[in-house]
Scaffold this motif. Structure first.
Motif, PDB file in Angstrom:
ATOM      1  N   HIS A 221      13.523  29.138  26.500  1.00 33.05           N
ATOM      2  CA  HIS A 221      14.180  29.581  27.735  1.00 33.05           C
ATOM      3  C   HIS A 221      13.593  28.912  28.980  1.00 33.05           C
ATOM      4  O   HIS A 221      14.275  28.788  30.004  1.00 33.05           O
ATOM      5  CB  HIS A 221      14.048  31.100  27.850  1.00 33.05           C
ATOM      6  N   LEU A 225       9.073  35.928  29.140  1.00 28.97           N
ATOM      7  CA  LEU A 225       9.796  37.166  28.917  1.00 28.97           C
ATOM      8  C   LEU A 225       9.280  38.215  29.894  1.00 28.97           C
ATOM      9  O   LEU A 225       8.081  38.311  30.147  1.00 28.97           O
ATOM     10  CB  LEU A 225       9.540  37.630  27.483  1.00 28.97           C
ATOM     11  N   HIS A 229      11.490  44.838  28.874  1.00 25.54           N
ATOM     12  CA  HIS A 229      12.731  44.253  28.397  1.00 25.54           C
ATOM     13  C   HIS A 229      13.261  45.061  27.223  1.00 25.54           C
ATOM     14  O   HIS A 229      12.523  45.781  26.558  1.00 25.54           O
ATOM     15  CB  HIS A 229      12.511  42.802  27.967  1.00 25.54           C
ATOM     16  N   ALA A 231      14.986  44.177  23.762  1.00 29.01           N
ATOM     17  CA  ALA A 231      15.259  43.001  22.939  1.00 29.01           C
ATOM     18  C   ALA A 231      16.738  42.864  22.609  1.00 29.01           C
ATOM     19  O   ALA A 231      17.284  41.756  22.573  1.00 29.01           O
ATOM     20  CB  ALA A 231      14.431  43.066  21.653  1.00 29.01           C
ATOM     21  N   LEU A 234      18.590  41.036  25.440  1.00 28.33           N
ATOM     22  CA  LEU A 234      18.126  39.730  25.887  1.00 28.33           C
ATOM     23  C   LEU A 234      19.200  38.677  25.646  1.00 28.33           C
ATOM     24  O   LEU A 234      19.850  38.662  24.599  1.00 28.33           O
ATOM     25  CB  LEU A 234      16.856  39.325  25.127  1.00 28.33           C
ATOM     26  N   ARG A 249      14.858  37.818  17.977  1.00 22.86           N
ATOM     27  CA  ARG A 249      15.109  39.057  18.717  1.00 22.86           C
ATOM     28  C   ARG A 249      14.450  40.253  18.022  1.00 22.86           C
ATOM     29  O   ARG A 249      13.896  41.136  18.675  1.00 22.86           O
ATOM     30  CB  ARG A 249      16.613  39.286  18.856  1.00 22.86           C
TER      31      ARG A 249
END
Length: 279
Positions: A221, A225, A229, A231, A234, A249
């Motif tokens: 990315h 991260l 978050h 998952a 995402l 993931r």
């Protein structure tokens, strides 16, 4: 003894040339092995690690450094750093160990050059080699404890995983060898530490899985991260093939109970796409 106070010559043999890196646990120097040079060895350079502040001042400092050496010395894998010997300079009361001198860029340096992430052709061999190394470490009963870009080197020989200063080996603990108490320092790097570690849970293989998944997400990315978050929500990094994303993931799940695969299985998922043109 601080890094600035470390003598230029240790054990009458290792001449310290310059600092290669430092952190909360230790300081690593580039050093010349003068004994090997006397016998005509053309490649006498090694990496040499001493404890950094504040650990160098504690009474059991040599034992703590030895625990990292003992944990790492049995690891023989092409993508894991090789350690050589543990010694104590009695005159200067400095414990240290030597290891292979690695050449290349750490992944954090690579990421600075590739802020948009790596294309799959470049990312896949890094991912497979890194996961193969970590899966091997786990099979030896060792947990790394600090998987993050700064502890992963990329060079001509591919990936090298290093710095096991926060690692754990149950067999070593059962044998009575000293282990680092994480109460002594703020050990975890929040961007890569599994959420359960940040609230005091024990280090596990699942926590290592989460950390390496964070590294792979960042490589794909181009950005870290977020610490908070979900998952399942995402976005898939565009460089990552769809069939790899489901596995990654799962490894990024905040709840360790939802990480339904191991490091080796994540490695298998990353290896399935395309030709494996590397070793």
């Amino acid at each position: 003894m601080t890094a600035a106070e470390t003598p230029a010559l240790l054990a009458g043999r290792y001449y310290l040339e310059r600092v290669l890196g430092s952190g909360g646990m230790g300081v690593v120097y580039r050093a010349r092995d003068l004994l090997h040079e006397q016998f005509g060895e053309p490649n006498s350079a090694v990496a040499l690690k001493v404890l950094g502040e504040p650990l160098s001042q504690v009474p059991d400092a040599p034992a703590l450094l030895y625990s990292e050496f003992a944990l790492t010395r049995g690891l023989l894998h092409p993508h894991v750093v090789r350690v050589f010997s543990f010694e104590v300079d009695t005159r200067n009361q400095t414990a240290f160990f030597t290891m292979e001198l690695m050449h290349g860029l750490t992944l954090d340096q690579l990421l600075k050059e590739r802020s948009g992430g790596l294309p799959w052709q470049a990312l896949q061999p890094i991912a497979v080699q890194l996961l193969d190394a970590l899966a091997y470490v786990h099979r030896q009963g060792v947990l790394h404890g600090d998987v993050k870009p700064v502890n992963i080197m990329m060079g001509e020989g591919g990936v090298r995983l290093f710095d096991f200063g926060l690692g754990h080996c149950q067999a070593q603990a059962e044998a009575g060898l000293p282990c680092l108490s994480r109460d002594r320092l703020n050990a975890w790097t929040p961007a890569y530490a599994a959420p359960e570690l940040l609230v005091g849970s024990a280090l596990t293989a699942s926590a290592d899985l989460y950390a390496v998944a964070c590294v792979l997400f960042e490589l794909a990315h181009g950005k870290r991260l977020g610490e908070r978050h979900a998952a399942e929500r995402l976005p898939r990094p565009r460089q990552l093939p769809r069939h790899c994303w489901a596995a990654l993931r799962s490894a990024l799940a905040v709840d360790p109970g939802q990480r339904t695969l191991c490091v080796a299985e994540l490695g298998e998922a990353m290896a399935r796409s395309g030709r494996r043109w590397f070793r």
